[in-house]
Design an enzyme around this catalytic site. Structure first.
Site, PDB file in Angstrom:
ATOM      1  N   CYS A   2       0.858  -1.184   0.000  1.00  0.00           N
ATOM      2  CA  CYS A   2       0.000   0.000   0.000  1.00  0.00           C
ATOM      3  C   CYS A   2       0.901   1.243   0.000  1.00  0.00           C
ATOM      4  O   CYS A   2       1.967   1.250   0.607  1.00  0.00           O
ATOM      5  CB  CYS A   2      -0.937   0.102   1.183  1.00  0.00           C
ATOM      6  SG  CYS A   2      -2.041  -1.299   1.353  1.00  0.00           S
ATOM      7  N   ARG A  27       3.709  -0.436  -4.960  1.00  0.00           N
ATOM      8  CA  ARG A  27       3.479  -0.930  -3.598  1.00  0.00           C
ATOM      9  C   ARG A  27       2.159  -1.685  -3.453  1.00  0.00           C
ATOM     10  O   ARG A  27       1.862  -2.241  -2.393  1.00  0.00           O
ATOM     11  CB  ARG A  27       3.477   0.243  -2.609  1.00  0.00           C
ATOM     12  CG  ARG A  27       4.754   1.034  -2.603  1.00  0.00           C
ATOM     13  CD  ARG A  27       4.649   2.174  -1.621  1.00  0.00           C
ATOM     14  NE  ARG A  27       4.640   1.689  -0.263  1.00  0.00           N
ATOM     15  CZ  ARG A  27       5.711   1.479   0.477  1.00  0.00           C
ATOM     16  NH1 ARG A  27       6.904   1.730  -0.030  1.00  0.00           N
ATOM     17  NH2 ARG A  27       5.624   1.033   1.701  1.00  0.00           N
ATOM     18  N   TRP A  73      -2.843  -2.809  -1.592  1.00  0.00           N
ATOM     19  CA  TRP A  73      -2.590  -4.247  -1.762  1.00  0.00           C
ATOM     20  C   TRP A  73      -3.401  -4.907  -0.661  1.00  0.00           C
ATOM     21  O   TRP A  73      -3.104  -4.761   0.520  1.00  0.00           O
ATOM     22  CB  TRP A  73      -1.098  -4.547  -1.608  1.00  0.00           C
ATOM     23  CG  TRP A  73      -0.750  -5.971  -1.917  1.00  0.00           C
ATOM     24  CD1 TRP A  73      -0.475  -6.500  -3.143  1.00  0.00           C
ATOM     25  CD2 TRP A  73      -0.629  -7.054  -0.985  1.00  0.00           C
ATOM     26  NE1 TRP A  73      -0.200  -7.842  -3.032  1.00  0.00           N
ATOM     27  CE2 TRP A  73      -0.288  -8.207  -1.715  1.00  0.00           C
ATOM     28  CE3 TRP A  73      -0.773  -7.163   0.394  1.00  0.00           C
ATOM     29  CZ2 TRP A  73      -0.081  -9.451  -1.138  1.00  0.00           C
ATOM     30  CZ3 TRP A  73      -0.575  -8.412   0.989  1.00  0.00           C
ATOM     31  CH2 TRP A  73      -0.233  -9.532   0.223  1.00  0.00           C
ATOM     32  N   ASN A  99      -1.685   2.294   5.687  1.00  0.00           N
ATOM     33  CA  ASN A  99      -0.868   1.192   5.186  1.00  0.00           C
ATOM     34  C   ASN A  99      -0.423   0.393   6.403  1.00  0.00           C
ATOM     35  O   ASN A  99       0.055   0.968   7.372  1.00  0.00           O
ATOM     36  CB  ASN A  99       0.348   1.780   4.440  1.00  0.00           C
ATOM     37  CG  ASN A  99       1.439   0.766   4.187  1.00  0.00           C
ATOM     38  OD1 ASN A  99       1.175  -0.432   4.111  1.00  0.00           O
ATOM     39  ND2 ASN A  99       2.665   1.239   4.056  1.00  0.00           N
ATOM     40  N   GLY A 100      -0.588  -0.923   6.373  1.00  0.00           N
ATOM     41  CA  GLY A 100      -0.174  -1.756   7.500  1.00  0.00           C
ATOM     42  C   GLY A 100      -1.297  -2.704   7.898  1.00  0.00           C
ATOM     43  O   GLY A 100      -2.285  -2.844   7.165  1.00  0.00           O
ATOM     44  N   GLU A 477      16.121 -18.827  -8.428  1.00  0.00           N
ATOM     45  CA  GLU A 477      15.768 -17.444  -8.769  1.00  0.00           C
ATOM     46  C   GLU A 477      15.092 -17.385 -10.154  1.00  0.00           C
ATOM     47  O   GLU A 477      14.117 -16.651 -10.338  1.00  0.00           O
ATOM     48  CB  GLU A 477      17.036 -16.564  -8.724  1.00  0.00           C
ATOM     49  CG  GLU A 477      16.868 -15.134  -9.202  1.00  0.00           C
ATOM     50  CD  GLU A 477      15.797 -14.333  -8.472  1.00  0.00           C
ATOM     51  OE1 GLU A 477      15.291 -14.763  -7.425  1.00  0.00           O
ATOM     52  OE2 GLU A 477      15.445 -13.255  -8.984  1.00  0.00           O
ATOM     53  N   LYS A 481      11.362 -15.921 -10.866  1.00  0.00           N
ATOM     54  CA  LYS A 481      11.120 -14.862 -11.853  1.00  0.00           C
ATOM     55  C   LYS A 481      10.033 -15.297 -12.828  1.00  0.00           C
ATOM     56  O   LYS A 481       9.100 -14.561 -13.109  1.00  0.00           O
ATOM     57  CB  LYS A 481      12.435 -14.602 -12.599  1.00  0.00           C
ATOM     58  CG  LYS A 481      12.759 -13.222 -12.957  1.00  0.00           C
ATOM     59  CD  LYS A 481      13.310 -12.350 -11.859  1.00  0.00           C
ATOM     60  CE  LYS A 481      12.600 -12.397 -10.575  1.00  0.00           C
ATOM     61  NZ  LYS A 481      13.209 -11.766  -9.461  1.00  0.00           N
ATOM     62  N   GLU A 484       6.486 -15.563 -11.135  1.00  0.00           N
ATOM     63  CA  GLU A 484       5.817 -14.341 -10.667  1.00  0.00           C
ATOM     64  C   GLU A 484       5.325 -13.452 -11.794  1.00  0.00           C
ATOM     65  O   GLU A 484       4.327 -12.761 -11.622  1.00  0.00           O
ATOM     66  CB  GLU A 484       6.663 -13.563  -9.645  1.00  0.00           C
ATOM     67  CG  GLU A 484       7.864 -12.825 -10.183  1.00  0.00           C
ATOM     68  CD  GLU A 484       8.576 -12.011  -9.087  1.00  0.00           C
ATOM     69  OE1 GLU A 484       9.797 -11.891  -9.181  1.00  0.00           O
ATOM     70  OE2 GLU A 484       7.923 -11.490  -8.162  1.00  0.00           O
ATOM     71  N   HIS A 500      14.715 -38.305  -6.956  1.00  0.00           N
ATOM     72  CA  HIS A 500      14.129 -38.634  -5.655  1.00  0.00           C
ATOM     73  C   HIS A 500      12.651 -38.234  -5.582  1.00  0.00           C
ATOM     74  O   HIS A 500      12.090 -38.190  -4.494  1.00  0.00           O
ATOM     75  CB  HIS A 500      14.934 -37.975  -4.535  1.00  0.00           C
ATOM     76  CG  HIS A 500      16.346 -38.467  -4.484  1.00  0.00           C
ATOM     77  ND1 HIS A 500      16.671 -39.755  -4.095  1.00  0.00           N
ATOM     78  CD2 HIS A 500      17.515 -37.873  -4.846  1.00  0.00           C
ATOM     79  CE1 HIS A 500      17.986 -39.921  -4.178  1.00  0.00           C
ATOM     80  NE2 HIS A 500      18.517 -38.799  -4.642  1.00  0.00           N
ATOM     81  N   LYS A 595       5.544  -4.596  -4.657  1.00  0.00           N
ATOM     82  CA  LYS A 595       7.007  -4.511  -4.624  1.00  0.00           C
ATOM     83  C   LYS A 595       7.553  -4.567  -3.209  1.00  0.00           C
ATOM     84  O   LYS A 595       8.525  -5.242  -2.933  1.00  0.00           O
ATOM     85  CB  LYS A 595       7.429  -3.199  -5.301  1.00  0.00           C
ATOM     86  CG  LYS A 595       8.917  -2.972  -5.360  1.00  0.00           C
ATOM     87  CD  LYS A 595       9.542  -3.876  -6.386  1.00  0.00           C
ATOM     88  CE  LYS A 595      11.034  -3.691  -6.522  1.00  0.00           C
ATOM     89  NZ  LYS A 595      11.630  -4.843  -7.221  1.00  0.00           N
TER      90      LYS A 595
HETATM   91  O1  M6R Z   1      12.725  -5.732  -0.674  1.00  0.00           O
HETATM   92  P1  M6R Z   1      13.147  -7.142  -0.396  1.00  0.00           P
HETATM   93  O2  M6R Z   1      14.384  -7.535  -1.089  1.00  0.00           O
HETATM   94  O3  M6R Z   1      13.242  -7.435   1.077  1.00  0.00           O
HETATM   95  O4  M6R Z   1      11.971  -8.037  -0.969  1.00  0.00           O
HETATM   96  C1  M6R Z   1      11.969  -9.412  -0.796  1.00  0.00           C
HETATM   97  C2  M6R Z   1      10.982 -10.083  -1.723  1.00  0.00           C
HETATM   98  O5  M6R Z   1       9.690  -9.647  -1.450  1.00  0.00           O
HETATM   99  C3  M6R Z   1      11.309  -9.802  -3.192  1.00  0.00           C
HETATM  100  O6  M6R Z   1      12.605 -10.180  -3.509  1.00  0.00           O
HETATM  101  C4  M6R Z   1      10.324 -10.562  -4.103  1.00  0.00           C
HETATM  102  O7  M6R Z   1      10.555 -11.931  -3.999  1.00  0.00           O
HETATM  103  C5  M6R Z   1      10.473 -10.089  -5.558  1.00  0.00           C
HETATM  104  N1  M6R Z   1       9.187  -9.789  -6.099  1.00  0.00           N
HETATM  105  C6  M6R Z   1      11.072 -11.112  -6.442  1.00  0.00           C
HETATM  106  O8  M6R Z   1      11.178 -10.678  -7.758  1.00  0.00           O
END
Ligand code: M6R
Length: 600
Positions: A2, A27, A73, A99-100, A477, A481, A484, A500, A595
């Site tokens: 948010c 956000r 969000w 926000n929170g 990773e 990517k 998401e 396994h 984000k």
């Molecule tokens: O701001 P941060 O690095 O602490 O965020 C951690 C994760 O939320 C962040 O890396 C998330 O997994 C990304 N969307 C991945 O692309």
């Protein structure tokens, strides 16, 4: 998650708020709203969807010089117009954005507000109703605000309007980020300085459990007990052009392309006048005093931590454990005698990581934060900070922050190793320079990456990434990517683990992206590729120059074997980007995500 904005001054607030929200959309982007205030009182506009949807519904004829705004969000209640912020008290006197997460909202509802009928499913509405209740009991607005805040458990960043007083925005924060920006005859409020760079670069940081009375001429910070606090502003060192897409179709592509430049910037930022890598001597001493390092992080930053472990253990010969922050608090490993915590967080605001930081600080342990955002919560609350120098990362999918985290971790490992006389038999400055050049080759290989995405991922439901050693971590990773942003079910596996269990999922045509950048495991990973191919998989091997074979789909330029993740990941970032584009996905704002994850 948010984002919050506020403006009080002489200009029409609507456009400033909407522009600010556009900058905060990373956000959260499931609904948005603004409330503007003039002599006629407060008018609220809100919509489900993006800021662009909200913009279409804002009545341009309503002129007002005070206002607050929010991009959401969802936590409590589905994304909908009714759950979108701002929320109002029953009489409509008070209007709030938040926000929170208010953890005790149902208890407050039950015990204090049982006679109130609530409009939304949000926890936020409880705050605004509680403020109104305190005012109805005879308290001033400021006192009511403070009293209400004292009843809240959880996290909040709040901006509040009183329709009987156009001259003030009431602001408060606890655990969620919030700044006040200063101008000539105006002041602003924002979750992130980026949102208000359009009008000012002067900001005042707010601390937890403070309230702020913002008028167009003054900003008064107080404790919850009403004691005034003086705090000097700082200049936000952000370039407005850093947060624009320029000619790029998406922030993600721009940020992928920035990686060679960021790597070079990091080399420079951590060099002394002789060109040697350097890190604050207190940090080096702290690392070397520890008997074990605990890296704590989430998502992509966690994946960077896994590679960082390899760097630190290989160069500095110090044992490292890597933990997912959201599990750590209640699943804490037995700690060594002299532990050191390293928090890795692009945003520096991730609530899960912050919760662990608070916990380990209470236990008396030292902590370093590696972050992209100076002044962020994790940076302020740790003993030391190492900055990423990556510039703002706007796309939800983290790209340049990951490679920046790897570069900084490599430098930390290298400098601490050298400080204790460990034999690091390569020149990291030179090797990172080679990496930056190799990154450029990758960034120029977009057509090949688009073709790989088309050939392997156009219609698939799922995809596996395999690798061994450091390649396994990059595979994790790559899978994150891909899932998401393209919503393809993707998982990363250690090559040797397939047999396994996971190999049962291989069907005719299942894409398996295999990384083969390490000589020591090259034959083994190729053996795993044969195993999946024999069961119908469609393997896509990405290898390192010198290890390539004819069947390989792409050969990466050669870099030092420890640093291969900094370039192999770029291939996976680009493949994910194009796979998402081919599926018409919203690359920069994937569904259900945000984000900056500021809720636990
Ligand atoms: O701001 P941060 O690095 O602490 O965020 C951690 C994760 O939320 C962040 O890396 C998330 O997994 C990304 N969307 C991945 O692309």
């Amino acid at each position: 998650m948010c984002g919050i904005v506020g403006y009080i001054g002489n200009q029409d607030a609507k456009e400033i708020l909407l522009k600010g929200l556009e900058k905060l959309e990373y956000r959260g982007y499931d609904s948005a709203g603004i409330a503007v205030q003039n002599d006629n009182g407060v008018t609220v506009f809100k919509e489900k969807g993006r800021i662009a949807d909200l913009r279409e519904h804002v009545d341009t004829d309503v002129l007002a010089t005070t206002g607050i705004g929010h991009t959401r969000w969802a936590t409590h209640g589905v994304p909908s117009k009714v759950n979108a912020h701002p929320h109002q008290s029953t009489s409509s006197r008070f209007t709030i954005v938040h926000n929170g997460v208010i953890e005790n909202y149902s208890m407050i509802k039950r015990e204090e507000l049982s006679d109130v009928s609530f409009v939304s499913e949000t926890d936020t509405e409880v705050i605004v109703q509680l403020i109104e209740k305190r005012v109805n009991e005879g308290n001033s607005v400021e006192a009511s605000f403070r009293l209400a805040l004292k009843s809240l458990k959880g996290s909040y960043a709040i901006a509040l309007l009183d329709n009987q007083n156009e001259e003030v925005i009431y602001v408060a924060k606890n655990k969620s980020p919030l700044l006040v920006g200063l101008g000539e005859s105006f002041n602003v409020v924002a979750s992130d300085a980026m949102a208000m760079l359009q009008v000012t670069d002067q900001f005042v940081e707010l601390m937890d459990k403070e309230i702020v009375i913002v008028t167009k001429e003054n900003v008064t910070i107080k404790t919850l007990e009403g004691e005034v606090i003086e705090r000097a502003p700082y200049t936000a060192e952000l370039d407005a052009s850093d947060i624009e897409k320029g000619t790029y179709p998406h922030y993600m592509l721009k940020e992928i392309d920035e990686q060679p430049l960021v790597t070079r910037k990091i080399i420079q930022a951590y060099q002394d006048i002789n060109g040697d890598l350097t890190i604050d001597s207190d940090i080096v001493r702290t690392v070397n005093d520890a008997d074990r390092i605990y890296i704590v992080a989430c998502g992509t930053s966690y994946h960077a931590g896994l590679v960082g472990k390899q760097f630190i253990e290989t160069m500095a010969k110090k044992p490292v454990e890597v933990h997912v922050a959201s599990e750590f608090s209640y699943n804490m490993p037995l700690l060594s005698e002299k532990p050191l915590f390293i928090f890795i967080s692009q945003s520096g605001e991730t609530a899960d990581s912050r919760a662990v930081l608070v916990q380990v600080k209470e236990m008396g342990h030292k902590a370093i934060t590696i972050t992209n955002v100076p002044g962020s919560t994790l940076s302020r609350e740790a003993d030391y900070t190492l900055l990423l120098h990556a510039g703002p990362e706007i796309a939800v999918a983290s790209t340049k922050a990951y490679t920046a985290q790897l570069a900084v971790l490599a430098i930390l490992a290298n400098v601490t190793a050298k400080a204790t006389g460990k034999d690091v038999n390569f020149d990291l400055v030179q090797e990172l320079g080679i990496v930056a050049n190799a990154m450029e080759v990758l960034c120029d290989a977009k057509e090949e990456m688009e073709e790989l995405a088309r050939n392997y991922l156009a219609t698939t439901r799922n995809c596996f990434f395999i690798g061994r050693g450091i390649d396994f971590y990059v595979g994790l990773e790559g899978a994150l990517k891909l899932k998401e942003i393209s919503y393809i079910q993707a998982e990363g596996f250690a090559g040797g683990e397939l047999k396994h269990g996971t190999i049962a999922l291989i069907e005719d045509g299942t894409p398996v992206i295999a990384l083969a950048t390490q000589e020591s495991v090259n034959l083994s990973i190729r053996g795993n590729v044969k195993e999946v191919a024999a069961r119908g998989a469609n393997p896509c091997i990405i290898s390192m120059k010198g290890l390539e074979e004819e069947e390989d789909a792409f050969v990466l330029p050669e870099v030092h074997s420890l640093l291969t993740p900094l370039i192999s990941v770029i291939a996976l970032q680009l493949i994910s980007y194009y796979a998402a584009l081919h599926r018409d996905c919203d690359v920069d704002k994937p569904r259900n995500l945000a984000k900056s994850v500021t809720v636990e």
